[in-house]
Write a protein that holds these residues in place. Structure first.
Motif, PDB file in Angstrom:
ATOM      1  N   LEU A   1       0.696  -1.004   0.109  1.00 45.64           N
ATOM      2  CA  LEU A   1      -0.030  -0.087   0.044  1.00 45.64           C
ATOM      3  C   LEU A   1       0.678   1.048   0.094  1.00 45.64           C
ATOM      4  O   LEU A   1       0.737   2.462  -0.699  1.00 45.64           O
ATOM      5  N   LEU A   2       1.865   1.177   0.816  1.00 45.18           N
ATOM      6  CA  LEU A   2       2.736   2.370   0.827  1.00 45.18           C
ATOM      7  C   LEU A   2       3.620   2.771  -0.495  1.00 45.18           C
ATOM      8  O   LEU A   2       3.568   3.716  -1.111  1.00 45.18           O
ATOM      9  N   SER A   3       3.768   1.801  -1.143  1.00 43.30           N
ATOM     10  CA  SER A   3       4.434   1.582  -2.391  1.00 43.30           C
ATOM     11  C   SER A   3       3.489   2.343  -3.467  1.00 43.30           C
ATOM     12  O   SER A   3       3.866   3.255  -4.341  1.00 43.30           O
ATOM     13  N   LEU A   4       2.383   1.855  -3.252  1.00 48.77           N
ATOM     14  CA  LEU A   4       1.354   2.338  -4.398  1.00 48.77           C
ATOM     15  C   LEU A   4       1.048   3.689  -3.828  1.00 48.77           C
ATOM     16  O   LEU A   4       0.821   4.851  -4.994  1.00 48.77           O
ATOM     17  N   ALA A   5       0.655   4.127  -2.755  1.00 45.87           N
ATOM     18  CA  ALA A   5       0.478   5.446  -2.265  1.00 45.87           C
ATOM     19  C   ALA A   5       1.812   6.459  -2.838  1.00 45.87           C
ATOM     20  O   ALA A   5       1.571   7.518  -3.322  1.00 45.87           O
ATOM     21  N   VAL A   6       2.853   6.092  -2.515  1.00 43.43           N
ATOM     22  CA  VAL A   6       4.046   6.817  -2.907  1.00 43.43           C
ATOM     23  C   VAL A   6       4.243   6.993  -4.631  1.00 43.43           C
ATOM     24  O   VAL A   6       4.220   8.148  -4.878  1.00 43.43           O
ATOM     25  N   SER A   7       4.190   5.958  -5.066  1.00 43.70           N
ATOM     26  CA  SER A   7       4.217   5.916  -6.550  1.00 43.70           C
ATOM     27  C   SER A   7       2.987   6.828  -7.191  1.00 43.70           C
ATOM     28  O   SER A   7       3.263   7.466  -7.973  1.00 43.70           O
ATOM     29  N   GLY A   8       1.727   6.514  -6.606  1.00 42.61           N
ATOM     30  CA  GLY A   8       0.794   6.960  -7.191  1.00 42.61           C
ATOM     31  C   GLY A   8       0.756   8.689  -6.821  1.00 42.61           C
ATOM     32  O   GLY A   8       0.386   9.457  -7.961  1.00 42.61           O
ATOM     33  N   ALA A   9       1.094   8.935  -5.800  1.00 44.66           N
ATOM     34  CA  ALA A   9       1.330  10.390  -5.268  1.00 44.66           C
ATOM     35  C   ALA A   9       2.565  11.190  -6.286  1.00 44.66           C
ATOM     36  O   ALA A   9       2.105  12.222  -7.010  1.00 44.66           O
ATOM     37  N   ALA A  10       3.587  10.503  -6.523  1.00 40.04           N
ATOM     38  CA  ALA A  10       4.581  10.925  -7.315  1.00 40.04           C
ATOM     39  C   ALA A  10       4.155  11.235  -8.809  1.00 40.04           C
ATOM     40  O   ALA A  10       4.559  12.191  -9.407  1.00 40.04           O
ATOM     41  N   THR A  11       3.490  10.185  -9.304  1.00 42.64           N
ATOM     42  CA  THR A  11       2.801  10.317 -10.702  1.00 42.64           C
ATOM     43  C   THR A  11       1.833  11.533 -10.801  1.00 42.64           C
ATOM     44  O   THR A  11       1.960  12.004 -11.953  1.00 42.64           O
ATOM     45  N   LEU A  12       1.004  11.544  -9.915  1.00 42.41           N
ATOM     46  CA  LEU A  12      -0.044  12.503  -9.849  1.00 42.41           C
ATOM     47  C   LEU A  12       0.741  14.010  -9.956  1.00 42.41           C
ATOM     48  O   LEU A  12       0.313  14.851 -10.859  1.00 42.41           O
ATOM     49  N   VAL A  13       1.524  14.078  -8.906  1.00 38.27           N
ATOM     50  CA  VAL A  13       2.282  15.480  -8.978  1.00 38.27           C
ATOM     51  C   VAL A  13       3.105  15.554 -10.200  1.00 38.27           C
ATOM     52  O   VAL A  13       3.041  16.894 -10.794  1.00 38.27           O
ATOM     53  N   SER A  14       3.768  14.609 -10.588  1.00 38.96           N
ATOM     54  CA  SER A  14       4.411  14.882 -11.942  1.00 38.96           C
ATOM     55  C   SER A  14       3.657  15.120 -13.064  1.00 38.96           C
ATOM     56  O   SER A  14       4.012  15.863 -14.023  1.00 38.96           O
TER      57      SER A  14
END
Lengths: 332, 215
Positions: free
Chosen positions: B10-23
Motif C-alpha cells: 500500500l505504501l508503494s502504491l501511495a508513494v508512486s501514485g502521489a509522485a505520478t499525480l504530482v509529476s
C-alpha cells in the motif's frame, strides 16, 4: 504555325477580338459593391524568420461579398488568410472588423464570429456529430440549439446519414463535407476557406463545389476563399485578389482581372499569358497584324514596331504561313 | 510477513501514485507549452528534458537528500526519511518523463489542428483540452512510463526514505533488504507482488488508452 515567313498581306485576320490593358470591360459588379466594409486591412506586414512574406497596403472586404484570393503556391495566400482569421499576429499593420481594430488579446471574440476551413479536414477523433457540434460547444450554445443546427447542416451537406459515424471512417469527400458543415453550422459572419476542395478528386470536388454554391444562396455571409484553382475563384468569387510574392497585385471583379490583368505576372496567374513576341507589320481599322515569326497574334496597342502581344487563346486567330488560315496559332 | 506485505504494498502504491499525480500536474502543462510554443532555445530545453528522462535515481536521491538533510536548504521541513521525501525524489524522476512524452505526443499532431480549433472559436483552454484528447494515446503512455519509472525505482527511495520498517519501507527497498539477508523466497514474493501491481495499474491505463473512437 510552323512557317517563319513574315505575314505581309493586308487581309484581316479573322475571328480576333482585341483586348487591351486599358479598355473598360463590362463586368457585373458584385451585389455587395455598396455594402459597408466588413474587414479592412491597412499596412499589414508579416515577417517570418527575418523574411518579409506578406505586405498588404490596403484591402477591403465588403459585407456579404465573396473575395477569392488567387496566386501560385508560396505567394502568401494562407498567411494572409490566417492573419485575417486573427490566428497569426502580423509584424505590423491593422485589421479593422466593421471599423473596429482587431487588438492583440481580443482575438477570441472575433474568432467566434468567423468560421475556418483548412485544406485538410482536420476532424477530431469523435463522431461526425461531435465534430460539427464542436464550434457551437466552444461558444456555449445550449444543447437543444446545438442539436437543431447540427442536424440542419448535416442535412444541407448531405451527410445526415453519417451522423454517428467516427470521423476516422469517412472518405475524403465525406470528411471535407463534415469540415465544411463544422464551419457553416456556426453561421459565421465571415467564412474563411483555405483551399477547401484541394484534397478531393475531380468528381468529388465538382459535386461539392455545386453543393457549396447552392448552399451559399441566400445565406448572408462574407466569404474569403483562398485557392490556386482559377475556375473555383472565378465561379465563387465576386471579386478576385491576385497575390504574388506576398503582395496583392490586383483586386477586381473576375471578368476585369481576366480581361485586363495589370501586368504580365497577373496575366500568367489568370491564364492569359500566351505571349508571343512579334513585329507589327500592318494596321488598319484598329486591327493590327503582327508578325511573330512563329505565328500571328493580335494586340491593339501599336506602341512600337516591336511589341509584346497579349491575348487570351480564344481571342486569337492565326494563319498558317502556308496560307490555310484560321485556328489559333501554335503557342497562343 | 503478510500484514507487513500489505502495508509495504500500500505504501508503494501511495508513494508512486502521489509522485505520478504530482509529476502530471507539473509535467503536463510544461510539456504542452514546449510542444505548442516556438522560441529560440526550444530545442535546447527539449534536449535538457530528454536527458532528464534518463536521470539516474541515485543521483536524484543524492541531491534531494542534500536538500532535505538537517543542514540543507529544506532541512527545516523535517522531511528526511519520510514518505514525503520519497514522493519529492520520485516527482523529480518522473516529471521529465511526463514533460518529454507530452511534448513528443503533442508534437506528432498536425500543427494545423491547433489553428483549426482556434478558428472554430476554441479558447486557449478548450484548444489545449482537445489537443490532449487527440494525443491521449501518447499522454496515457506518458502516465504509464512515469508510474513505471517510480514504482520500480529503488535508489532514491532508499537514500531519502531510509527503508524504515513501518514507515518508509516499500516493495523495491524490501526486495533489496531481503536479498541482502539471503531471504530469496521473501524477495521473490515481493518481486511478484511488484510485478502484479505494475501489471494491474498499466492494465487499467491501457484499457483507458485503447477505448473510444480511434483516429
Amino acid at each position: 504555325m510552323t512557317g517563319t515567313e513574315p505575314m505581309t498581306g493586308t487581309e484581316p485576320v479573322t475571328g480576333t477580338e482585341p483586348v487591351t490593358g486599358t479598355e473598360p470591360v463590362t463586368g457585373t459588379p458584385p451585389l455587395s459593391a455598396t455594402a459597408p466594409p466588413f474587414l479592412e486591412v491597412r499596412d499589414l506586414v508579416v515577417d517570418r524568420a527575418d523574411r518579409r512574406i506578406l505586405t498588404v497596403d490596403t484591402l477591403t472586404i465588403r459585407a456579404g461579398e465573396t473575395l477569392a484570393i488567387v496566386g501560385p503556391n508560396g505567394a502568401g495566400k494562407s498567411t494572409l488568410l490566417l492573419a485575417l482569421a486573427g490566428l497569426l499576429r502580423p509584424t505590423r499593420g491593422s485589421i479593422l472588423v466593421e471599423g473596429v481594430p482587431l487588438l492583440p488579446g481580443r482575438e477570441l471574440a472575433y474568432r467566434r464570429r468567423i468560421g475556418l476551413v483548412l485544406p485538410a479536414p482536420l476532424l477530431l477523433s469523435t463522431s461526425v456529430y461531435g465534430n460539427v457540434a464542436a464550434g457551437l460547444r466552444f461558444r456555449g450554445v445550449p444543447p437543444a440549439e446545438i442539436r437543431r443546427r447540427v442536424e440542419l447542416w448535416l442535412d444541407r451537406l448531405s451527410i445526415a446519414h453519417l451522423r454517428d459515424r467516427p470521423a476516422s471512417q469517412l472518405s475524403s469527400g465525406e470528411a471535407q463535407r463534415a469540415s465544411l458543415a463544422r464551419a457553416l453550422v456556426l453561421e459565421p459572419q465571415l467564412l474563411l476557406l483555405d483551399e477547401p476542395f484541394v484534397s478531393l478528386d475531380a468528381a468529388t470536388r465538382a459535386q461539392l463545389l455545386d453543393d457549396f454554391e447552392r448552399i451559399g444562396v441566400g445565406v448572408p455571409m462574407t466569404r474569403i476563399l483562398v485557392t490556386h484553382h482559377l475556375h473555383e475563384a472565378i465561379r465563387l468569387g465576386d471579386r478576385l485578389a491576385v497575390l504574388l510574392d506576398g503582395r496583392i497585385r490586383q483586386v477586381d471583379v473576375p471578368e476585369r482581372v481576366q480581361a485586363a490583368p495589370i501586368d504580365e505576372e497577373v496575366a500568367a496567374v489568370m491564364g492569359t499569358a500566351e505571349r508571343v513576341r512579334g513585329r507589327v507589320v500592318a494596321s488598319a481599322d484598329g486591327l493590327v497584324v503582327v508578325d511573330t515569326g512563329a505565328g500571328s497574334g493580335v494586340d491593339v496597342e501599336e506602341r512600337a514596331q516591336r511589341m509584346l502581344a497579349r491575348a487570351r487563346g480564344e481571342d486569337v486567330a492565326g494563319r498558317d504561313a502556308s496560307g490555310d488560315g484560321g485556328g489559333p496559332p501554335a503557342g497562343a | 510477513m503478510s500484514s507487513d506485505l500489505v502495508e509495504i504494498t500500500l505504501l508503494s502504491l501511495a508513494v508512486s501514485g502521489a509522485a505520478t499525480l504530482v509529476s502530471l500536474l507539473v509535467g503536463l502543462p510544461i510539456g504542452t507549452w514546449l510542444a505548442l510554443s516556438r522560441f529560440r532555445s526550444r530545442r535546447v530545453v527539449l534536449s535538457v528534458v530528454n536527458t532528464g528522462m534518463a536521470l539516474p535515481p541515485v543521483v536524484v536521491g543524492l541531491f534531494v537528500a542534500l536538500l532535505l538533510w538537517r543542514s540543507g536548504v529544506l532541512g527545516g521541513l523535517g522531511l528526511m526519511y519520510t514518505p514525503g521525501a520519497m514522493v519529492i525524489a520520485e516527482v523529480v524522476i518522473a516529471t521529465p518523463v511526463v514533460v518529454g512524452l507530452t511534448a513528443a505526443g503533442l508534437g506528432q499532431l498536425d500543427p494545423r489542428l491547433q489553428l483549426q480549433l482556434q478558428g472554430l472559436g476554441a479558447s486557449r483552454w478548450q484548444t489545449t483540452w482537445w489537443l490532449w484528447r487527440e494525443a491521449r494515446l501518447s499522454l496515457l503512455a506518458a502516465v504509464m512510463a512515469a508510474f513505471g519509472s517510480v514504482i520500480s525505482e529503488v535508489g532514491a527511495a532508499m537514500m531519502v526514505g531510509g527503508n524504515i520498517a513501518g514507515q518508509t519501507r516499500v516493495l523495491t527497498t524490501s526486495i533489496v533488504l531481503e536479498t541482502g539477508r539471503g531471504e530469496f523466497g521473501n524477495a521473490i514474493v515481493l518481486g511478484l507482488v511488484l510485478l502484479a501491481l505494475a501489471f494491474m495499474v498499466n492494465g487499467v491505463l491501457t484499457w483507458a488508452q485503447q477505448r473510444g473512437p480511434r483516429r
